[in-house]
Design an enzyme around this catalytic site. Structure first.
Site, PDB file in Angstrom:
ATOM      1  N   GLY A  45       0.809  -1.228   0.000  1.00  0.00           N
ATOM      2  CA  GLY A  45       0.000   0.000   0.000  1.00  0.00           C
ATOM      3  C   GLY A  45       0.831   1.261   0.000  1.00  0.00           C
ATOM      4  O   GLY A  45       0.755   2.075   0.923  1.00  0.00           O
ATOM      5  N   ALA A  46       1.621   1.455  -1.089  1.00  0.00           N
ATOM      6  CA  ALA A  46       2.552   2.600  -1.075  1.00  0.00           C
ATOM      7  C   ALA A  46       2.210   3.666  -2.117  1.00  0.00           C
ATOM      8  O   ALA A  46       3.006   4.569  -2.337  1.00  0.00           O
ATOM      9  CB  ALA A  46       3.982   2.108  -1.272  1.00  0.00           C
ATOM     10  N   ARG A  77      -0.052   5.883  -1.845  1.00  0.00           N
ATOM     11  CA  ARG A  77      -0.534   7.112  -1.191  1.00  0.00           C
ATOM     12  C   ARG A  77      -0.051   7.147   0.252  1.00  0.00           C
ATOM     13  O   ARG A  77       0.426   6.155   0.784  1.00  0.00           O
ATOM     14  CB  ARG A  77      -2.077   7.109  -1.157  1.00  0.00           C
ATOM     15  N   ASP A  81      -4.470  -7.713  -4.473  1.00  0.00           N
ATOM     16  CA  ASP A  81      -5.130  -7.560  -3.173  1.00  0.00           C
ATOM     17  C   ASP A  81      -4.314  -8.312  -2.117  1.00  0.00           C
ATOM     18  O   ASP A  81      -4.153  -9.533  -2.211  1.00  0.00           O
ATOM     19  CB  ASP A  81      -6.547  -8.139  -3.290  1.00  0.00           C
ATOM     20  N   TYR A 121     -12.066  -2.054  12.658  1.00  0.00           N
ATOM     21  CA  TYR A 121     -10.701  -1.541  12.453  1.00  0.00           C
ATOM     22  C   TYR A 121      -9.849  -1.765  13.707  1.00  0.00           C
ATOM     23  O   TYR A 121      -8.707  -2.218  13.623  1.00  0.00           O
ATOM     24  CB  TYR A 121     -10.808  -0.053  12.115  1.00  0.00           C
ATOM     25  N   ILE A 154      -2.757  10.783  11.708  1.00  0.00           N
ATOM     26  CA  ILE A 154      -1.815  11.182  10.661  1.00  0.00           C
ATOM     27  C   ILE A 154      -2.641  11.738   9.506  1.00  0.00           C
ATOM     28  O   ILE A 154      -3.603  11.092   9.056  1.00  0.00           O
ATOM     29  CB  ILE A 154      -0.975   9.977  10.171  1.00  0.00           C
TER      30      ILE A 154
HETATM   31  P1  NAP Z   1      -4.272   5.524   2.517  1.00  0.00           P
HETATM   32  O1  NAP Z   1      -3.792   6.887   2.219  1.00  0.00           O
HETATM   33  O2  NAP Z   1      -5.725   5.217   2.427  1.00  0.00           O
HETATM   34  O3  NAP Z   1      -3.466   4.476   1.562  1.00  0.00           O
HETATM   35  C1  NAP Z   1      -3.746   3.111   1.628  1.00  0.00           C
HETATM   36  C2  NAP Z   1      -2.818   2.347   0.707  1.00  0.00           C
HETATM   37  O4  NAP Z   1      -3.117   0.947   0.821  1.00  0.00           O
HETATM   38  C3  NAP Z   1      -2.984   2.699  -0.761  1.00  0.00           C
HETATM   39  O5  NAP Z   1      -1.716   2.632  -1.385  1.00  0.00           O
HETATM   40  C4  NAP Z   1      -3.890   1.583  -1.281  1.00  0.00           C
HETATM   41  O6  NAP Z   1      -3.711   1.310  -2.671  1.00  0.00           O
HETATM   42  C5  NAP Z   1      -3.406   0.409  -0.457  1.00  0.00           C
HETATM   43  N1  NAP Z   1      -4.387  -0.650  -0.305  1.00  0.00           N
HETATM   44  C6  NAP Z   1      -5.624  -0.553   0.238  1.00  0.00           C
HETATM   45  N2  NAP Z   1      -6.232  -1.754   0.210  1.00  0.00           N
HETATM   46  C7  NAP Z   1      -5.364  -2.623  -0.363  1.00  0.00           C
HETATM   47  C8  NAP Z   1      -5.408  -3.995  -0.685  1.00  0.00           C
HETATM   48  N3  NAP Z   1      -6.482  -4.749  -0.413  1.00  0.00           N
HETATM   49  N4  NAP Z   1      -4.315  -4.577  -1.278  1.00  0.00           N
HETATM   50  C9  NAP Z   1      -3.220  -3.823  -1.552  1.00  0.00           C
HETATM   51  N5  NAP Z   1      -3.118  -2.522  -1.262  1.00  0.00           N
HETATM   52  C10 NAP Z   1      -4.182  -1.928  -0.681  1.00  0.00           C
HETATM   53  O7  NAP Z   1      -3.819   5.037   3.986  1.00  0.00           O
HETATM   54  P2  NAP Z   1      -2.837   5.737   5.081  1.00  0.00           P
HETATM   55  O8  NAP Z   1      -3.616   6.763   5.813  1.00  0.00           O
HETATM   56  O9  NAP Z   1      -1.550   6.105   4.440  1.00  0.00           O
HETATM   57  O10 NAP Z   1      -2.640   4.512   6.087  1.00  0.00           O
HETATM   58  C11 NAP Z   1      -1.607   3.541   5.915  1.00  0.00           C
HETATM   59  C12 NAP Z   1      -1.654   2.569   7.088  1.00  0.00           C
HETATM   60  O11 NAP Z   1      -1.498   3.283   8.316  1.00  0.00           O
HETATM   61  C13 NAP Z   1      -2.976   1.795   7.195  1.00  0.00           C
HETATM   62  O12 NAP Z   1      -2.715   0.484   7.642  1.00  0.00           O
HETATM   63  C14 NAP Z   1      -3.726   2.562   8.271  1.00  0.00           C
HETATM   64  O13 NAP Z   1      -4.664   1.755   8.937  1.00  0.00           O
HETATM   65  C15 NAP Z   1      -2.585   2.974   9.184  1.00  0.00           C
HETATM   66  N6  NAP Z   1      -2.896   4.138  10.019  1.00  0.00           N
HETATM   67  C16 NAP Z   1      -3.230   5.336   9.466  1.00  0.00           C
HETATM   68  C17 NAP Z   1      -3.526   6.409  10.304  1.00  0.00           C
HETATM   69  C18 NAP Z   1      -3.898   7.753   9.768  1.00  0.00           C
HETATM   70  O14 NAP Z   1      -4.256   8.625  10.575  1.00  0.00           O
HETATM   71  N7  NAP Z   1      -3.820   7.999   8.476  1.00  0.00           N
HETATM   72  C19 NAP Z   1      -3.482   6.242  11.690  1.00  0.00           C
HETATM   73  C20 NAP Z   1      -3.134   5.017  12.221  1.00  0.00           C
HETATM   74  C21 NAP Z   1      -2.839   3.961  11.364  1.00  0.00           C
HETATM   75  P3  NAP Z   1      -4.578   2.115  -3.819  1.00  0.00           P
HETATM   76  O15 NAP Z   1      -4.006   3.519  -3.877  1.00  0.00           O
HETATM   77  O16 NAP Z   1      -4.317   1.363  -5.076  1.00  0.00           O
HETATM   78  O17 NAP Z   1      -6.007   2.095  -3.371  1.00  0.00           O
END
Ligand code: NAP
Length: 248
Positions: A13-14, A16, A64, A156, A189
């Site tokens: 998931g890189a 974004r 996936d 979650y 974040i």
């Molecule tokens: P994000 O911006 O929504 O990006 C998610 C990434 O995961 C995207 O690259 C997406 O690909 C990929 N992805 C989603 N479902 C997938 C699947 N089934 N198979 C392969 N790739 C998949 O998320 P983020 O905010 O950067 O969060 C990253 C991680 O940190 C997550 O595990 C999240 O739970 C955790 N986290 C985030 C926060 C926060 O505040 N943002 C806080 C705590 C933890 P596509 O672009 O192709 O859809």
């Protein structure tokens, strides 16, 4: 001297947010980066080019992460092409928020398979290679929500708490082979995942955090780099918060 010179890192998931910031920082530090995504083709090609311009190898795989066979195929291809796997960052994750009263079975299952089973899948897929190398660092992206719980996010929170138990167990099982496994618990974040939230509510959150701001993807990437590199050679089985003091 770069911290990850010639190492091979897989980041799920890189395209974004946090995953992208990790990919960029790892490439800056000399790592060859393999990353996954599920839908953003244009962003994936742009990221490959951006990372390659930093002088490292970079390749995006679209599948996936909830699918074990797909993870295994990818790991096999990485070994064929890159010859080793030093670091895995299990970062891909989704939210399907709802109060329990309204949460559907589908919403629960989708979050558990994408966020938790994916961590099992990818760890399983690289285990043999890391065992042969007698080295490796696995970093799992949990959340403060997995530590503390959150109303409206039972699915979650369960997935992220599950990651903590998995991380500690893998650290115990693989420590004797010099394979480390740690978890990161980011707080709030500011990424696309959180960009959909109401601005007034977000400002309230910022005000309630001791450091008075939301975190950046780079804040999380910096800790991930520490856990990936030999700077953390004696750290395993830990959960480290990057939350501006939120859970203090
Ligand atoms: P994000 O911006 O929504 O990006 C998610 C990434 O995961 C995207 O690259 C997406 O690909 C990929 N992805 C989603 N479902 C997938 C699947 N089934 N198979 C392969 N790739 C998949 O998320 P983020 O905010 O950067 O969060 C990253 C991680 O940190 C997550 O595990 C999240 O739970 C955790 N986290 C985030 C926060 C926060 O505040 N943002 C806080 C705590 C933890 P596509 O672009 O192709 O859809």
């Amino acid at each position: 001297m770069k911290l990850l010179e010639n190492q091979v890192a897989i980041i799920t998931g890189a395209t974004r947010g946090i995953g992208k910031a990790i990919a960029e920082l790892f490439a800056d530090q000399g790592a060859n980066v393999v990353f996954t995504y599920v839908s953003s083709d244009d962003k994936a090609r742009a990221l490959e080019a951006e990372l390659q311009a930093k002088g490292v190898k970079a390749k995006g795989f679209k599948f996936d992460v909830a699918n074990l066979a797909a993870c295994e195929n990818m790991a096999a291809e990485v070994v064929k092409e890159f010859e080793r796997i030093d670091i895995v960052v299990n970062n891909a994750g989704i939210t399907r928020d709802n109060l329990l009263m309204r949460m559907t079975e589908e919403q629960f299952d989708e979050v558990i398979t994408t966020n938790l089973k994916s961590v099992f899948n990818m760890t399983k897929a690289v285990q043999r290679t890391m065992l042969k190398q007698r080295s490796g660092s696995i970093i799992n992206m949990s959340s403060v929500v997995g530590v503390k719980g959150n109303a409206g996010q039972a699915n979650y929170a369960a997935s992220k708490a599950g990651i903590l138990g998995f991380t500690k167990s893998v650290a115990l099982e693989l420590g004797s082979r010099n394979i480390r496994c740690n978890a990161i618990a980011p707080g709030f974040i500011e990424t696309e995942m959180t960009g959909v939230l109401d601005e007034a509510m977000v400002q309230q959150w910022r005000d309630s955090i001791p450091l008075k701001r939301g975190g950046t993807p780079e804040d999380v990437a910096n800790l991930t780099l520490f856990l990936a590199s030999s700077m953390s050679a004696y750290v395993t089985g830990q959960v480290i918060n990057v939350d501006g003091g939120m859970l203090t």
